[in-house]
Design a protein around this motif. Structure first.
Motif, mmCIF file in Angstrom:
data_model
loop_
_atom_site.group_PDB
_atom_site.id
_atom_site.type_symbol
_atom_site.label_atom_id
_atom_site.label_comp_id
_atom_site.label_asym_id
_atom_site.label_seq_id
_atom_site.Cartn_x
_atom_site.Cartn_y
_atom_site.Cartn_z
ATOM 1 N N THR A 6 30.585 -36.734 0.258
ATOM 2 C CA THR A 6 29.526 -35.863 0.756
ATOM 3 C C THR A 6 30.027 -34.420 0.775
ATOM 4 O O THR A 6 31.235 -34.164 0.775
ATOM 5 N N LYS A 7 29.084 -33.504 0.793
ATOM 6 C CA LYS A 7 29.438 -32.085 0.886
ATOM 7 C C LYS A 7 30.251 -31.835 2.155
ATOM 8 O O LYS A 7 31.254 -31.116 2.129
ATOM 9 N N GLY A 154 30.407 -33.199 -8.029
ATOM 10 C CA GLY A 154 31.697 -32.834 -8.611
ATOM 11 C C GLY A 154 31.790 -31.358 -8.918
ATOM 12 O O GLY A 154 32.810 -30.712 -8.647
ATOM 13 N N ARG A 155 30.711 -30.807 -9.461
ATOM 14 C CA ARG A 155 30.702 -29.370 -9.749
ATOM 15 C C ARG A 155 30.769 -28.560 -8.452
ATOM 16 O O ARG A 155 31.432 -27.532 -8.389
ATOM 17 N N ARG A 156 30.109 -29.068 -7.406
ATOM 18 C CA ARG A 156 30.153 -28.402 -6.093
ATOM 19 C C ARG A 156 31.578 -28.447 -5.528
ATOM 20 O O ARG A 156 32.073 -27.459 -4.989
ATOM 21 N N LEU A 157 32.258 -29.596 -5.668
ATOM 22 C CA LEU A 157 33.640 -29.730 -5.199
ATOM 23 C C LEU A 157 34.537 -28.709 -5.899
ATOM 24 O O LEU A 157 35.313 -28.009 -5.247
ATOM 25 N N VAL A 158 34.429 -28.611 -7.220
ATOM 26 C CA VAL A 158 35.264 -27.673 -7.982
ATOM 27 C C VAL A 158 34.969 -26.239 -7.563
ATOM 28 O O VAL A 158 35.896 -25.445 -7.346
ATOM 29 N N ALA A 160 33.752 -25.171 -4.694
ATOM 30 C CA ALA A 160 34.243 -24.955 -3.326
ATOM 31 C C ALA A 160 35.770 -24.848 -3.311
ATOM 32 O O ALA A 160 36.335 -24.025 -2.589
ATOM 33 N N PHE A 161 36.439 -25.658 -4.115
ATOM 34 C CA PHE A 161 37.902 -25.618 -4.198
ATOM 35 C C PHE A 161 38.345 -24.252 -4.720
ATOM 36 O O PHE A 161 39.240 -23.626 -4.154
ATOM 37 N N LEU A 178 43.262 -34.410 -4.671
ATOM 38 C CA LEU A 178 43.678 -33.848 -3.373
ATOM 39 C C LEU A 178 42.574 -34.000 -2.321
ATOM 40 O O LEU A 178 42.860 -34.342 -1.165
ATOM 41 N N VAL A 179 41.340 -33.766 -2.711
ATOM 42 C CA VAL A 179 40.238 -33.903 -1.764
ATOM 43 C C VAL A 179 40.087 -35.365 -1.338
ATOM 44 O O VAL A 179 39.929 -35.660 -0.142
ATOM 45 N N LEU A 180 40.161 -36.299 -2.285
ATOM 46 C CA LEU A 180 40.078 -37.719 -1.924
ATOM 47 C C LEU A 180 41.201 -38.090 -0.964
ATOM 48 O O LEU A 180 40.997 -38.851 -0.017
#
Length: 183
Positions: A6-7, A154-158, A160-161, A178-180
């Motif tokens: 989740t976000k 996935g694009r949101r994770l990248v 935000a990272f 790393l996030v997982l």
């Protein structure tokens, strides 16, 4: 195998991975500049980051294989076979950490990540069969990582990272790993 983040989980994880990210970036930066067989500083940092709790003989073999893989990259099955031949153990997690250190586009087989993906390592069987099963699991993880990174989540994770750590040069696979690891 499906990755679900989740976000809010990503947002909670990102600040918590700063120290791990800095350790990882140091390991990657130093990998090509040191003989990892001889550098106790590198070995101690690698051991701390990847939670290596093995004896001296095991570490000597492991770091010798890692040093060799820097000039001639090895597949996961090749690393598994080399470690098994020298140590008598099929070391899925550590073998994947070795290949992912040399090729950061590859995921790491880690108990925390496996739990998040709701998968388990294959049980003991013949060495060749177990190595093949681990290689298939690793390939499935790579496919799942790649698929997830193409989704809106996935694009949101990248994004935000990169916003949180703009100076960090790290693959999208490692960002997800790393996030997982920190969720």
């Amino acid at each position: 195998m499906k990755i679900e983040l989740t976000k809010s989980a990503v947002d909670r994880a990102l600040p918590r991975l700063r120290d791990a990210l800095n350790q990882y970036l140091w390991l990657q930066a130093e990998l090509r500049h040191r003989n990892v067989c001889l550098s106790r500083e590198y070995q101690k940092a690698f051991n701390r980051f990847y939670r290596v709790r093995r004896g001296t003989e095991w570490q000597q073999v492991f770091y010798r294989v890692l040093e060799g893989a820097k000039s001639k990259p090895l597949s996961l099955p090749m690393v598994l076979r080399r470690l098994h031949a020298a140590l008598g153990m099929v070391e899925a997690s550590f073998a994947s950490k070795l290949v992912a250190t040399v090729d950061p586009e590859l995921p790491v087989i880690d108990s925390i990540v496996l739990r998040k993906l709701k998968i388990r390592l294959p049980s003991a069987g013949s060495v060749d069969s177990r190595i093949e099963q681990i290689a298939r699991l690793h390939a499935a993880m790579a496919t799942a990582f790649s698929s997830y990174l193409r989704t809106p989540g996935g694009r949101r994770l990248v994004a935000a990272f990169r916003a949180k750590y703009p100076e960090a040069v790290v693959t999208e696979t490692k960002m997800l790993d790393l996030v997982l690891w920190k969720t």
